[in-house]
Write an enzyme that holds these catalytic residues in place. Structure first.
Site, PDB file in Angstrom:
ATOM      1  N   CYS A  73       0.830  -1.204   0.000  1.00  0.00           N
ATOM      2  CA  CYS A  73       0.000   0.000   0.000  1.00  0.00           C
ATOM      3  C   CYS A  73       0.867   1.259   0.000  1.00  0.00           C
ATOM      4  CB  CYS A  73      -0.869  -0.017   1.249  1.00  0.00           C
ATOM      5  SG  CYS A  73      -1.935   1.389   1.387  1.00  0.00           S
ATOM      6  N   CYS A  79      -1.203   5.651   7.166  1.00  0.00           N
ATOM      7  CA  CYS A  79      -2.542   5.145   7.471  1.00  0.00           C
ATOM      8  C   CYS A  79      -2.488   4.269   8.719  1.00  0.00           C
ATOM      9  CB  CYS A  79      -3.044   4.332   6.282  1.00  0.00           C
ATOM     10  SG  CYS A  79      -4.622   3.528   6.558  1.00  0.00           S
ATOM     11  N   CYS A  82      -3.068  -0.455   8.897  1.00  0.00           N
ATOM     12  CA  CYS A  82      -2.140  -1.595   8.946  1.00  0.00           C
ATOM     13  C   CYS A  82      -0.877  -1.202   9.713  1.00  0.00           C
ATOM     14  CB  CYS A  82      -1.715  -2.006   7.532  1.00  0.00           C
ATOM     15  SG  CYS A  82      -3.051  -2.746   6.574  1.00  0.00           S
ATOM     16  N   CYS A 160      -7.275   0.203  -1.242  1.00  0.00           N
ATOM     17  CA  CYS A 160      -6.902  -0.415   0.032  1.00  0.00           C
ATOM     18  C   CYS A 160      -6.728  -1.909  -0.203  1.00  0.00           C
ATOM     19  CB  CYS A 160      -7.972  -0.162   1.089  1.00  0.00           C
ATOM     20  SG  CYS A 160      -7.650  -1.082   2.606  1.00  0.00           S
ATOM     21  N   GLN A 269     -17.584 -11.047  12.564  1.00  0.00           N
ATOM     22  CA  GLN A 269     -16.145 -11.259  12.504  1.00  0.00           C
ATOM     23  C   GLN A 269     -15.660 -10.720  11.160  1.00  0.00           C
ATOM     24  OE1 GLN A 269     -14.570 -12.492  15.130  1.00  0.00           O
ATOM     25  NE2 GLN A 269     -16.091 -13.671  16.266  1.00  0.00           N
ATOM     26  N   PHE A 298     -21.371 -14.225  24.957  1.00  0.00           N
ATOM     27  CA  PHE A 298     -21.003 -13.160  24.014  1.00  0.00           C
ATOM     28  C   PHE A 298     -21.277 -13.682  22.593  1.00  0.00           C
ATOM     29  CE2 PHE A 298     -18.273 -12.878  27.759  1.00  0.00           C
ATOM     30  CZ  PHE A 298     -18.475 -11.577  28.178  1.00  0.00           C
ATOM     31  N   ASN A 303     -23.091 -16.706  15.683  1.00  0.00           N
ATOM     32  CA  ASN A 303     -22.026 -17.266  14.834  1.00  0.00           C
ATOM     33  C   ASN A 303     -21.572 -18.652  15.301  1.00  0.00           C
ATOM     34  OD1 ASN A 303     -19.976 -16.920  12.759  1.00  0.00           O
ATOM     35  ND2 ASN A 303     -18.521 -16.359  14.363  1.00  0.00           N
ATOM     36  N   ASP A 366     -16.609 -15.766  23.777  1.00  0.00           N
ATOM     37  CA  ASP A 366     -15.973 -14.945  22.738  1.00  0.00           C
ATOM     38  C   ASP A 366     -16.166 -13.476  23.111  1.00  0.00           C
ATOM     39  OD1 ASP A 366     -14.925 -13.885  20.427  1.00  0.00           O
ATOM     40  OD2 ASP A 366     -16.633 -14.422  19.161  1.00  0.00           O
ATOM     41  N   CYS A 393      -9.867 -11.832  21.280  1.00  0.00           N
ATOM     42  CA  CYS A 393      -9.238 -10.843  20.388  1.00  0.00           C
ATOM     43  C   CYS A 393      -8.175 -10.050  21.149  1.00  0.00           C
ATOM     44  CB  CYS A 393     -10.281  -9.928  19.778  1.00  0.00           C
ATOM     45  SG  CYS A 393     -11.324  -9.111  20.990  1.00  0.00           S
TER      46      CYS A 393
HETATM   47  C1  SAM Z   1     -16.055 -10.466  19.849  1.00  0.00           C
HETATM   48  S1  SAM Z   1     -17.783 -10.226  19.717  1.00  0.00           S
HETATM   49  C2  SAM Z   1     -18.292 -11.876  19.407  1.00  0.00           C
HETATM   50  C3  SAM Z   1     -19.646 -12.086  18.808  1.00  0.00           C
HETATM   51  C4  SAM Z   1     -19.965 -13.476  18.308  1.00  0.00           C
HETATM   52  N1  SAM Z   1     -19.485 -14.526  19.167  1.00  0.00           N
HETATM   53  C5  SAM Z   1     -19.461 -13.685  16.895  1.00  0.00           C
HETATM   54  O1  SAM Z   1     -18.622 -14.569  16.692  1.00  0.00           O
HETATM   55  O2  SAM Z   1     -19.933 -12.995  15.978  1.00  0.00           O
HETATM   56  C6  SAM Z   1     -18.205  -9.884  21.371  1.00  0.00           C
HETATM   57  C7  SAM Z   1     -19.670  -9.755  21.662  1.00  0.00           C
HETATM   58  O3  SAM Z   1     -19.823  -9.444  23.045  1.00  0.00           O
HETATM   59  C8  SAM Z   1     -20.947  -8.588  23.194  1.00  0.00           C
HETATM   60  N2  SAM Z   1     -20.806  -7.897  24.473  1.00  0.00           N
HETATM   61  C9  SAM Z   1     -20.000  -6.845  24.769  1.00  0.00           C
HETATM   62  N3  SAM Z   1     -20.148  -6.495  26.058  1.00  0.00           N
HETATM   63  C10 SAM Z   1     -21.067  -7.344  26.610  1.00  0.00           C
HETATM   64  C11 SAM Z   1     -21.619  -7.499  27.897  1.00  0.00           C
HETATM   65  N4  SAM Z   1     -21.274  -6.685  28.909  1.00  0.00           N
HETATM   66  N5  SAM Z   1     -22.528  -8.469  28.111  1.00  0.00           N
HETATM   67  C12 SAM Z   1     -22.876  -9.305  27.098  1.00  0.00           C
HETATM   68  N6  SAM Z   1     -22.375  -9.213  25.847  1.00  0.00           N
HETATM   69  C13 SAM Z   1     -21.484  -8.238  25.593  1.00  0.00           C
HETATM   70  C14 SAM Z   1     -20.870  -7.694  21.968  1.00  0.00           C
HETATM   71  O4  SAM Z   1     -22.134  -7.103  21.693  1.00  0.00           O
HETATM   72  C15 SAM Z   1     -20.409  -8.681  20.888  1.00  0.00           C
HETATM   73  O5  SAM Z   1     -21.505  -9.250  20.249  1.00  0.00           O
END
Ligand code: SAM
Length: 441
Positions: A73, A79, A82, A160, A269, A298, A303, A366, A393
Site C-alpha cells: 500500500c 494510514c 495496517c 486499500c 467477525q 457473548f 455465529n 468470545d 481478540c
Molecule cells: C467479539 S464479539 C463476538 C460475537 C460473536 N461470538 C461472533 O462470533 O460474531 C463480542 C460480543 O460481546 C458482546 N458484548 C459486549 N459487552 C457485553 C456485555 N457486557 N454483556 C454481554 N455481551 C457483551 C458484543 O455485543 C459482541 O456481540
C-alpha cells in the site's frame, strides 16, 4: 523531552512490540521505533516519551532485516489501518504466535501446548470497516480513508489492499461523490459491510440530505452496484436509500450448512475465511454430541451458537446487545434450528451469571477485548463444564483469564490456535481450549 526534544540516534532493533513497533535499548532507555524490524540497524528520531522509554520515528534503515518486504500500500506508514505490511507474511504469523506465548508466560501460564495456526489469503479480507470522512479545503476538499496512525486526521485513500474487493473498487469514487453533496462538511463517516453478493455503505450524516444529494447517492449506487444506507442519528435511524431494492446481508458457514444474516453496522467477525475456520475448529475441539448442552457467551448474532446447535442437544446463546439477540433468533429460525435459545444479559455483571452446576456440559466464550473474567467466575465456579472453548481478540486478557481457570478453576489449557483474523495489522485472535482436570463436585 525537554532540553533535547528531537534526539537523533542509532539503534539495534531487538524485537517487535505488541503494536508492531521495533524495540531498541539505547543508553538504558527503551525506544519504540515506528517501522523498524528486529535485527535491523536504524537511525531514528525521538518524538515523545519519558525518562525510561520513548516513541521514535524511523529516519533511515542502515542495515535491513531479511524479512523486510515492500509494503503493497502506498500510504502504509501513515494510514493507521495496517502496522505490519513491511514484514513478510510468514514472519507476521510467527510474530503473532510469539505474542500469544509471551502473554501466557507473562500471566504465569507456562505449560503451553503447541500453538496451532489458522491463516488464509492475507489480502482483501476485510468485510467490515469504518471509513472516516473529512472536508479539508486546504487539502483539496473531501478526504476519505482510515485514520492516520496515532492521530485523528484521515489518510486519503485511492485503494486499500486489505479491504474486500467490492469496496476497494469504489474507494476512489467516494471522495468525489461526497464533494458533490450539499452537506460535504457534515458527513463524518461511511461504514462498509460486505455480504455474499452485496456491498453496503452506510453514510452517517449530521444534516439532512437534500433531494439533489439523494439523487446523486442513487446514481452512485446504480453505477457501482452497491447498496447505500443513510444514518441521521443512532443505529435505529439507518435507512436503505432504495427500500424496494434492499437485499439482506448474509454470510455462510458452509461446514454447517448455515446462512447468517446481519445488518450493515452490527458486529460480525471481520474476515470471512478465518471466521469459518475458527468456528469449524472450535466446534471440532468441543467434540459435541447430541447429549451436550452448550452455553455460548457473548454470542452476537449466533455465529458459534448455530454451528454448535448442528451437533449438540441444546444450545443457549447469551449476548448483551438486544438487537443482536433478535438477529440471532431470526438466524436460528432461518436455518430451521429449534434446539437453540438466546438471552440478553450483561455478562460483565457477576451477579447475572448464576447458572447451576452441570446445567451446561460445554461452554464457548468470545468476549470483547476486556475479556470474560466476570462470567468465567460463574462458569468455572458454578457450572463447571467439561470444556471451555475461549475465542479471544486480546492475548493479554485471554492469558489473565487462563490463569484464573487453571489456578482457581481446575482447568488445563490443552489446545491453542492463533487465528490471523487481521493480516498486516498487529491484532491477534486466539482460540484456546480448557478441559476440566477434576470431576465436578
Ligand atoms: C467479539 S464479539 C463476538 C460475537 C460473536 N461470538 C461472533 O462470533 O460474531 C463480542 C460480543 O460481546 C458482546 N458484548 C459486549 N459487552 C457485553 C456485555 N457486557 N454483556 C454481554 N455481551 C457483551 C458484543 O455485543 C459482541 O456481540
Amino acid at each position: 523531552m525537554s532540553g533535547n526534544p528531537r534526539p537523533i540516534f542509532e539503534a539495534d532493533v531487538e524485537a517487535l512490540s505488541h503494536d508492531g513497533r521495533g524495540i531498541a535499548r539505547v543508553d538504558g532507555k527503551v525506544w519504540f521505533i515506528d517501522g523498524a524490524l528486529p535485527g535491523e540497524r536504524v537511525t531514528a528520531r525521538g518524538l515523545k516519551g519519558r525518562r525510561n522509554y520513548g516513541i521514535a520515528a524511523l529516519e533511515s534503515i542502515d542495515k535491513a532485516s531479511e524479512r523486510r518486504t515492500t509494503p503493497r500500500c502506498e500510504v502504509f506508514g501513515t494510514c493507521g489501518g495496517c502496522a505490519l505490511q513491511h514484514l513478510e507474511y510468514p514472519a507476521q504469523l510467527e510474530f503473532k504466535e510469539q505474542v500469544v506465548k509471551d502473554a501466557f508466560i507473562k500471566s504465569r501460564v507456562t505449560d503451553l501446548p503447541n500453538i496451532e495456526r489458522i491463516s488464509a489469503e492475507p489480502w482483501h479480507y476485510r468485510r467490515r470497516a469504518r471509513l472516516g470522512v473529512r472536508f479539508v479545503p486546504q487539502k483539496g476538499g473531501v478526504l476519505v480513508g482510515f485514520r492516520e496512525r496515532n492521530k485523528s486526521y484521515v489518510t486519503p485513500l485511492q485503494e486499500c489492499p486489505v479491504i474486500a474487493p467490492e469496496v476497494d473498487s469504489v474507494i476512489p469514487f467516494l471522495a468525489p461523490l461526497i464533494q458533490g453533496l450539499s452537506i460535504r462538511d457534515r458527513l463524518p463517516q461511511i461504514e462498509v459491510a460486505v455480504g455474499e453478493g452485496v456491498a453496503a455503505l452506510v453514510f452517517r450524516h449530521l444534516e439532512p440530505l437534500s433531494t439533489a444529494d439523494l439523487e446523486q447517492l442513487h446514481q452512485f449506487a446504480d453505477q457501482h452496484g452497491v447498496q447505500i444506507l443513510t444514518q441521521a442519528k443512532g443505529p435505529d435511524t439507518i435507512l436503505p436509500l432504495s427500500p424496494e431494492a434492499a437485499q439482506p446481508l448474509e454470510y455462510r458457514l458452509a461446514d454447517f450448512d448455515l446462512r447468517m444474516r446481519f445488518t450493515a453496522t452490527s458486529f460480525i467477525q471481520v474476515n470471512a475465511a478465518i471466521n469459518a475456520a475458527l468456528v469449524s475448529k472450535s466446534i471440532d475441539w468441543l467434540t459435541l454430541t447430541p447429549t451436550d448442552r452448550v452455553l455460548d457467551l457473548f454470542c452476537g448474532l449466533g455465529n458459534f451458537s448455530l454451528a454448535a446447535a448442528r451437533h449438540a442437544g441444546t444450545v443457549m446463546g447469551v449476548e448483551g446487545e438486544a438487537a443482536l439477540v433478535t438477529q440471532a433468533q431470526k438466524n436460528a429460525e432461518m436455518n430451521q434450528l429449534e434446539n437453540v435459545n438466546f438471552e440478553c444479559r450483561d455478562l460483565f455483571d457477576e451477579s447475572a451469571a448464576s447458572w447451576a452446576p452441570g446445567l451446561f456440559s460445554k461452554v464457548i466464550v468470545d468476549p470483547p477485548r476486556t475479556g470474560a473474567i466476570e462470567s468465567l467466575k460463574a462458569v468455572a465456579g458454578n457450572i463447571q463444564p467439561e470444556v471451555i472453548a475461549y475465542v479471544s481478540c486480546n492475548p493479554a486478557t485471554l492469558a489473565r483469564d487462563a490463569e484464573y481457570l487453571i489456578n482457581q478453576g481446575s482447568y488445563r489449557l490443552t489446545r491453542v490456535a492463533m487465528a490471523d483474523m487481521f493480516p498486516h495489522t498487529a491484532h491477534v485472535e486466539t482460540l484456546a481450549l480448557f478441559e476440566r482436570s477434576e470431576p465436578s463436585g
